[in-house]
Design a protein around this motif. Structure first.
Motif, PDB file in Angstrom:
ATOM      1  N   THR A 127       0.812  -1.220   0.000  1.00  0.00           N
ATOM      2  CA  THR A 127       0.000   0.000   0.000  1.00  0.00           C
ATOM      3  C   THR A 127       0.854   1.283   0.000  1.00  0.00           C
ATOM      4  O   THR A 127       1.874   1.356   0.677  1.00  0.00           O
ATOM      5  CB  THR A 127      -0.916   0.002   1.240  1.00  0.00           C
ATOM      6  OG1 THR A 127      -1.639  -1.222   1.252  1.00  0.00           O
ATOM      7  CG2 THR A 127      -1.886   1.162   1.228  1.00  0.00           C
ATOM      8  N   GLU A 128       0.374   2.268  -0.757  1.00  0.00           N
ATOM      9  CA  GLU A 128       1.031   3.588  -0.822  1.00  0.00           C
ATOM     10  C   GLU A 128      -0.050   4.664  -0.671  1.00  0.00           C
ATOM     11  O   GLU A 128      -1.243   4.352  -0.777  1.00  0.00           O
ATOM     12  CB  GLU A 128       1.760   3.739  -2.163  1.00  0.00           C
ATOM     13  CG  GLU A 128       2.857   2.696  -2.328  1.00  0.00           C
ATOM     14  CD  GLU A 128       3.690   2.899  -3.585  1.00  0.00           C
ATOM     15  OE1 GLU A 128       3.446   3.878  -4.330  1.00  0.00           O
ATOM     16  OE2 GLU A 128       4.582   2.072  -3.811  1.00  0.00           O
ATOM     17  N   ALA A 131      -2.194   4.332  -3.643  1.00  0.00           N
ATOM     18  CA  ALA A 131      -2.458   2.972  -4.142  1.00  0.00           C
ATOM     19  C   ALA A 131      -2.913   2.078  -2.996  1.00  0.00           C
ATOM     20  O   ALA A 131      -2.095   1.603  -2.206  1.00  0.00           O
ATOM     21  CB  ALA A 131      -1.207   2.381  -4.801  1.00  0.00           C
ATOM     22  N   GLY A 132      -4.248   1.903  -2.885  1.00  0.00           N
ATOM     23  CA  GLY A 132      -4.799   1.023  -1.848  1.00  0.00           C
ATOM     24  C   GLY A 132      -5.473  -0.161  -2.512  1.00  0.00           C
ATOM     25  O   GLY A 132      -4.817  -1.116  -2.923  1.00  0.00           O
ATOM     26  N   THR A 133      -6.809  -0.071  -2.681  1.00  0.00           N
ATOM     27  CA  THR A 133      -7.538  -1.157  -3.354  1.00  0.00           C
ATOM     28  C   THR A 133      -6.966  -1.377  -4.757  1.00  0.00           C
ATOM     29  O   THR A 133      -6.817  -2.502  -5.208  1.00  0.00           O
ATOM     30  CB  THR A 133      -9.044  -0.795  -3.427  1.00  0.00           C
ATOM     31  OG1 THR A 133      -9.507  -0.541  -2.099  1.00  0.00           O
ATOM     32  CG2 THR A 133      -9.852  -1.930  -4.021  1.00  0.00           C
ATOM     33  N   ALA A 135      -3.979  -1.668  -6.160  1.00  0.00           N
ATOM     34  CA  ALA A 135      -2.554  -1.830  -5.835  1.00  0.00           C
ATOM     35  C   ALA A 135      -1.662  -1.612  -7.052  1.00  0.00           C
ATOM     36  O   ALA A 135      -0.467  -1.341  -6.916  1.00  0.00           O
ATOM     37  CB  ALA A 135      -2.323  -3.218  -5.251  1.00  0.00           C
ATOM     38  N   ILE A 138       0.845   1.644  -7.633  1.00  0.00           N
ATOM     39  CA  ILE A 138       2.029   1.999  -6.814  1.00  0.00           C
ATOM     40  C   ILE A 138       3.037   2.813  -7.628  1.00  0.00           C
ATOM     41  O   ILE A 138       3.122   2.679  -8.857  1.00  0.00           O
ATOM     42  CB  ILE A 138       2.731   0.761  -6.195  1.00  0.00           C
ATOM     43  CG1 ILE A 138       3.347  -0.156  -7.260  1.00  0.00           C
ATOM     44  CG2 ILE A 138       1.822   0.002  -5.259  1.00  0.00           C
ATOM     45  CD1 ILE A 138       4.370  -1.134  -6.677  1.00  0.00           C
ATOM     46  N   LYS A 155       5.650   3.871   1.486  1.00  0.00           N
ATOM     47  CA  LYS A 155       4.596   2.904   1.784  1.00  0.00           C
ATOM     48  C   LYS A 155       3.872   3.361   3.051  1.00  0.00           C
ATOM     49  O   LYS A 155       4.509   3.900   3.964  1.00  0.00           O
ATOM     50  CB  LYS A 155       5.206   1.514   2.021  1.00  0.00           C
ATOM     51  CG  LYS A 155       6.013   0.979   0.828  1.00  0.00           C
ATOM     52  CD  LYS A 155       5.097   0.576  -0.303  1.00  0.00           C
ATOM     53  CE  LYS A 155       5.841  -0.012  -1.481  1.00  0.00           C
ATOM     54  NZ  LYS A 155       4.918  -0.426  -2.562  1.00  0.00           N
ATOM     55  N   GLU A 213       4.679   4.202   8.540  1.00  0.00           N
ATOM     56  CA  GLU A 213       5.042   4.513   7.157  1.00  0.00           C
ATOM     57  C   GLU A 213       6.473   4.041   6.931  1.00  0.00           C
ATOM     58  O   GLU A 213       7.312   4.141   7.828  1.00  0.00           O
ATOM     59  CB  GLU A 213       4.994   6.023   6.926  1.00  0.00           C
ATOM     60  CG  GLU A 213       3.582   6.549   6.854  1.00  0.00           C
ATOM     61  CD  GLU A 213       3.540   8.053   6.594  1.00  0.00           C
ATOM     62  OE1 GLU A 213       2.479   8.628   6.887  1.00  0.00           O
ATOM     63  OE2 GLU A 213       4.553   8.631   6.133  1.00  0.00           O
ATOM     64  N   TYR A 364      -8.480  -4.164   6.008  1.00  0.00           N
ATOM     65  CA  TYR A 364      -7.142  -4.558   5.504  1.00  0.00           C
ATOM     66  C   TYR A 364      -7.144  -5.918   4.818  1.00  0.00           C
ATOM     67  O   TYR A 364      -8.063  -6.683   4.934  1.00  0.00           O
ATOM     68  CB  TYR A 364      -6.042  -4.431   6.539  1.00  0.00           C
ATOM     69  CG  TYR A 364      -6.122  -5.155   7.865  1.00  0.00           C
ATOM     70  CD1 TYR A 364      -6.908  -6.266   8.091  1.00  0.00           C
ATOM     71  CD2 TYR A 364      -5.335  -4.695   8.924  1.00  0.00           C
ATOM     72  CE1 TYR A 364      -6.908  -6.898   9.323  1.00  0.00           C
ATOM     73  CE2 TYR A 364      -5.341  -5.323  10.163  1.00  0.00           C
ATOM     74  CZ  TYR A 364      -6.141  -6.431  10.349  1.00  0.00           C
ATOM     75  OH  TYR A 364      -6.149  -7.061  11.551  1.00  0.00           O
ATOM     76  N   GLU A 365      -6.062  -6.114   4.065  1.00  0.00           N
ATOM     77  CA  GLU A 365      -5.903  -7.284   3.169  1.00  0.00           C
ATOM     78  C   GLU A 365      -7.090  -7.380   2.199  1.00  0.00           C
ATOM     79  O   GLU A 365      -7.552  -8.466   1.855  1.00  0.00           O
ATOM     80  CB  GLU A 365      -5.660  -8.557   3.974  1.00  0.00           C
ATOM     81  CG  GLU A 365      -4.403  -8.375   4.824  1.00  0.00           C
ATOM     82  CD  GLU A 365      -3.713  -9.628   5.288  1.00  0.00           C
ATOM     83  OE1 GLU A 365      -3.968 -10.697   4.718  1.00  0.00           O
ATOM     84  OE2 GLU A 365      -2.889  -9.514   6.212  1.00  0.00           O
ATOM     85  N   THR A 367     -10.605  -4.669   1.143  1.00  0.00           N
ATOM     86  CA  THR A 367     -11.842  -4.235   1.813  1.00  0.00           C
ATOM     87  C   THR A 367     -12.987  -5.217   1.500  1.00  0.00           C
ATOM     88  O   THR A 367     -12.879  -6.045   0.581  1.00  0.00           O
ATOM     89  CB  THR A 367     -12.265  -2.836   1.318  1.00  0.00           C
ATOM     90  OG1 THR A 367     -12.553  -2.930  -0.088  1.00  0.00           O
ATOM     91  CG2 THR A 367     -11.191  -1.792   1.561  1.00  0.00           C
TER      92      THR A 367
END
Ligand SMILES: Cc1cc2nc3c(=O)[nH]c(=O)nc-3n(C[C@H](O)[C@H](O)[C@H](O)COP(=O)(O)OP(=O)(O)OC[C@H]3O[C@@H](n4cnc5c(N)ncnc54)[C@H](O)[C@@H]3O)c2cc1C
Length: 381
Positions: A127-128, A131-133, A135, A138, A155, A213, A364-365, A367
């Motif tokens: 994750t950044e 850049a979440g869901t 990915a 990034i 990150k 972070e 996490y991992e 949604t």
């Protein structure tokens, strides 16, 4: 056909995890939540007892157990402290899993063995900020420079990074190709020049877990630390988090069961109108519904674990168990606070912490929305 009975070995392991959780973790859980710091002596005890290598082969220093046994550990520790659950899960089910499957002999000896036998702890960073869901968005880069790569990027929300020795980092090795076709995975070690970790990020729940972070400024990483094939890292990321979701499902089951256990004890003692709270039909119906939902969630977790152990395609089972169990954990912890009234809301009792902790299992991992996309994708393909 998936069987839902535990073997003798699994029952023994479950008892060991339960006793450890009650005797060693429970007395520290509230303090760790309040101070937002993980107790390092507790971490060392778990490392020595093999909690960090449950599902890995004995030849590599692990316990040689199966994924189902690992979920029993996740459930038992999360019943008393979800922060401990995620600390074990991030280490044991993500980067280590990828190294076991895709690592070179050198990487297995240099990095995996000490991670499995409890000498070292790992984190994994995908994750950044943007850049979440998604990915694939990034921006961290890894540029080849002779027999090294130079990593730059940031990150966020990286669990375990506060005390990790090994950092699994996803970075773009082909910027033009983008995340799906140009991402690779690298092993970085604590102390590498330019690798910085922030303080623990303040959060609603799982406050004892170390979630920071991670910044990389011109970090020089040996080319032999590239895991798998260059530019094929996106698949590794999806595989790691796909498998990690089984553990998060088990964590959610543990949080829900832990809260319900507290409520059963409390409502049998607490009296209003001359009767125990447990004697009101509303309480009885709620408790019956809650236990039914928890059992259903647990069976989904076990099905996913068994499918993984049987080398079946388990991705949608893992997504289903996380989707359902996390929803159950949020609903149940909320209802448990309600059944305990003001005392449920008080920090004297652990149920308010469990309510706060439950929410993260929907995030996490992947949604809950991402889980629905995976499950629907499988059904409608
Ligand atoms: C405590 C904590 C620990 C974490 N640990 C780690 C870690 O160790 N390593 C790591 O790499 N990451 C970690 N993460 C990151 C976590 O995996 C992400 O927060 C999560 O994947 C969601 O990404 P986001 O926060 O950027 O939300 P976003 O992706 O911005 O999503 C915001 C909302 O939009 C929804 N949404 C997004 N896309 C769609 C779509 N296509 N359709 C419908 N809805 C959509 C989401 O479901 C969500 O509800 C952690 C996060 C937290 C909070």
């Amino acid at each position: 056909m998936v069987e839902f009975t535990l073997t003798k070995e699994q029952q023994l392991a479950q008892k060991l995890f339960r006793d450890f959780a009650e005797n060693e973790i429970r007395p520290l859980a509230r303090e760790m939540d309040e101070t937002e710091e993980y107790n390092m002596e507790l971490l060392e005890k778990m490392k020595k007892l093999g909690f960090f290598g449950i599902q890995y082969p004995k030849e590599l220093g692990g316990e040689g157990a199966d994924t189902l046994t690992y979920t029993l550990c996740m459930e038992e520790v999360s019943k008393v402290d979800a922060s401990t659950g995620i600390t074990i899960s991030v280490h044991a089910s993500l980067g280590c899993m990828l190294l076991e499957k895709y690592g070179t002999e050198y990487q297995k000896e240099a990095f995996l063995r000490p991670l499995i036998d409890g000498r070292k702890v790992s984190c994994i960073a995908l994750t950044e900020p943007s850049a979440g869901t998604d990915a694939s968005a990034i921006k961290t880069t890894a540029v080849r420079d002779g027999d090294h790569y130079i990593l730059n990027g940031q990150k966020v929300f990286i669990t375990n990074s506060g005390f990790a020795d090994i950092f699994f980092i996803f970075a773009l090795t082909d910027r033009a190709a983008g995340g799906v076709k140009g991402m690779s995975l690298f092993v970085l070690e604590k102390g590498m020049s330019g690798l910085e970790v922030s303080k623990n990020i303040p959060r609603m729940g799982i406050r004892a877990a170390q979630n920071c972070e991670v910044t990389m400024i011109d970090v020089k990483v040996p080319a032999e630390n590239l895991v798998g094939v260059e530019n094929k890292g996106y698949k590794l990321a999806m595989e790691a988090f796909g498998s990690g979701r089984i553990g998060i499902g088990a964590q959610a089951v543990g949080i829900a069961q832990g809260a319900l256990n507290e409520v059963i004890k409390y409502t049998k003692e607490r009296k209003q109108f001359g009767k125990t709270i447990a004697s009101f039909q509303n309480t009885q119906f709620k408790i019956a519904e809650m236990q039914t939902k928890i059992d259903a969630a647990r069976f989904l977790v076990w099905r996913a674990a068994k499918a993984k152990d049987n080398h079946e395609d388990y991705a949608s089972y893992a997504a289903m168990c996380k989707l359902f169990a996390s929803d159950v954990a949020v609903q149940i912890t909320r209802d448990c606070v309600q059944l305990m009234g003001g005392y449920g809301y008080s920090r004297e009792y652990p149920v308010e912490r469990m309510y706060r902790d439950a929410k993260i299992t929907e995030i996490y991992e992947g949604t809950s929305e991402a889980m629905r996309m995976i499950v629907a994708g499988k059904i409608l393909k």
